[in-house]
Design a protein around this motif. Structure first.
Motif, PDB file in Angstrom:
ATOM      1  N   UNK A 242     -52.414  29.407   2.718  1.00 16.57           N
ATOM      2  CA  UNK A 242     -52.206  29.465   1.627  1.00 16.57           C
ATOM      3  C   UNK A 242     -50.598  30.228   2.240  1.00 16.57           C
ATOM      4  N   UNK A 243     -49.373  29.116   1.891  1.00 16.81           N
ATOM      5  CA  UNK A 243     -48.256  30.339   1.964  1.00 16.81           C
ATOM      6  C   UNK A 243     -47.472  30.788   1.123  1.00 16.81           C
ATOM      7  N   UNK A 244     -47.152  32.041   0.835  1.00 15.71           N
ATOM      8  CA  UNK A 244     -47.171  33.502  -0.192  1.00 15.71           C
ATOM      9  C   UNK A 244     -45.304  32.559  -0.339  1.00 15.71           C
ATOM     10  N   UNK A 245     -44.791  33.503  -1.662  1.00 11.23           N
ATOM     11  CA  UNK A 245     -43.380  33.865  -1.582  1.00 11.23           C
ATOM     12  C   UNK A 245     -43.700  35.237  -1.350  1.00 11.23           C
ATOM     13  N   UNK A 246     -42.204  35.384  -0.543  1.00 15.72           N
ATOM     14  CA  UNK A 246     -42.343  37.193  -0.371  1.00 15.72           C
ATOM     15  C   UNK A 246     -41.198  37.755  -0.883  1.00 15.72           C
ATOM     16  N   UNK A 247     -40.669  36.690  -2.077  1.00 20.81           N
ATOM     17  CA  UNK A 247     -39.497  37.308  -3.084  1.00 20.81           C
ATOM     18  C   UNK A 247     -39.619  36.639  -4.221  1.00 20.81           C
ATOM     19  N   UNK A 248     -38.847  37.699  -5.390  1.00 21.23           N
ATOM     20  CA  UNK A 248     -39.230  36.620  -6.797  1.00 21.23           C
ATOM     21  C   UNK A 248     -37.838  35.934  -7.293  1.00 21.23           C
ATOM     22  N   UNK A 249     -37.880  34.835  -7.950  1.00 23.61           N
ATOM     23  CA  UNK A 249     -36.927  34.243  -7.688  1.00 23.61           C
ATOM     24  C   UNK A 249     -36.929  32.874  -8.377  1.00 23.61           C
ATOM     25  N   UNK A 250     -36.204  31.631  -7.789  1.00 23.40           N
ATOM     26  CA  UNK A 250     -36.576  30.595  -8.606  1.00 23.40           C
ATOM     27  C   UNK A 250     -36.441  29.315  -7.674  1.00 23.40           C
ATOM     28  N   UNK A 251     -37.148  28.863  -7.866  1.00 20.12           N
ATOM     29  CA  UNK A 251     -37.072  27.795  -6.427  1.00 20.12           C
ATOM     30  C   UNK A 251     -35.839  26.312  -6.456  1.00 20.12           C
ATOM     31  N   UNK A 252     -35.171  26.540  -5.713  1.00 22.28           N
ATOM     32  CA  UNK A 252     -33.950  25.924  -6.011  1.00 22.28           C
ATOM     33  C   UNK A 252     -33.894  24.367  -4.959  1.00 22.28           C
ATOM     34  N   UNK A 253     -34.635  24.585  -4.492  1.00 19.96           N
ATOM     35  CA  UNK A 253     -34.980  23.161  -3.697  1.00 19.96           C
ATOM     36  C   UNK A 253     -35.931  23.085  -2.222  1.00 19.96           C
ATOM     37  N   UNK A 254     -36.223  22.145  -1.932  1.00 20.58           N
ATOM     38  CA  UNK A 254     -37.865  21.872  -1.718  1.00 20.58           C
ATOM     39  C   UNK A 254     -37.800  21.045   0.149  1.00 20.58           C
ATOM     40  N   UNK A 255     -37.645  21.843   0.839  1.00 24.52           N
ATOM     41  CA  UNK A 255     -36.959  20.924   1.944  1.00 24.52           C
ATOM     42  C   UNK A 255     -37.763  20.263   2.926  1.00 24.52           C
TER      43      UNK A 255
END
Length: 159
Positions: free
Chosen positions: A127-140
Motif C-alpha cells: 500500500x502506498x500512503x499519502x505523505x501529505x494532506x491535500x487534494x488529488x490534482x492528477x493521476x499520472x
C-alpha cells in the motif's frame, strides 16, 4: 548484469509476446514468464550462485519520464503541486482488488497516511500512503501499468 539491464530485459520479453525466457550468464540465472496477453511479467526469478555478493542496486537510479514532453507553461503550473512517487518497481493498481472501488479519484481530498494505491512487486501488494494532506490534482499512471522506482504517480495540491 546490472539492475537496469534486467529491467530492460523484462520489458523486452513482456512486449515480445514470448511466454517464457531463461537466461544464464556466469553466476546469474534469470527466468521471466509472462501472461498470455503479454501485458506484464507474471513471475521473475533472479538467482545468484552461492559465495557471490548480491548485485547492488544503483544509489540514484534515473526516474522514468512521467509523461510525454509538455509545454513549459504546464510544468510551471505543476511546480506548486507535490509529487507522490513510487517507492519501488512493480505494477500500479488503483483498487485493492478487482471488485472494490478505487482508492482515490482526481479531486479526492486526502490526509497524511491515507492509502492512495497499491504497487505489486513479486506477488506482494504494497500500500502506498499519502505523505501529505491535500487534494488529488492528477493521476499520472494508468491502472495495472508497470512503474519504476521514483516514478511520479500523483500530483497533490497541498493548499
Amino acid at each position: 548484469m546490472d539492475l537496469k539491464e534486467i529491467q530492460n530485459l523484462i520489458k523486452f520479453v513482456s512486449n515480445s509476446g514470448v511466454a517464457e525466457v531463461k537466461l544464464e550468464t556466469g553466476e546469474i540465472k534469470i527466468t521471466i514468464r509472462t501472461t498470455l496477453e503479454g501485458n506484464s511479467p507474471d513471475i521473475t526469478y533472479v538467482q545468484q550462485a552461492p559465495m557471490q555478493q548480491a548485485i547492488a542496486a544503483p544509489s540514484a537510479p534515473a526516474a522514468a519520464p512521467a509523461a510525454p514532453a509538455a509545454p513549459a507553461a504546464s510544468s510551471d503550473d505543476n511546480s506548486k503541486y507535490i509529487t507522490i512517487k513510487s517507492p519501488m518497481i512493480g505494477t500500479f493498481y488503483r483498487k485493492p482488488s478487482p471488485d472494490k472501488p478505487v482508492f482515490v479519484e482526481v479531486g479526492s481530498s486526502i490526509g497524511k497516511g491515507d492509502v492512495l494505491c497499491v504497487v505489486e512487486a513479486m506477488k506482494l501488494f504494497n500500500e502506498i500512503e499519502a505523505e501529505v494532506s491535500g487534494k488529488i490534482v492528477k493521476i499520472l499512471v494508468d491502472d495495472m501499468s508497470p512503474v519504476e522506482f521514483d516514478q511520479p504517480l500523483f500530483l497533490v495540491d497541498p493548499s
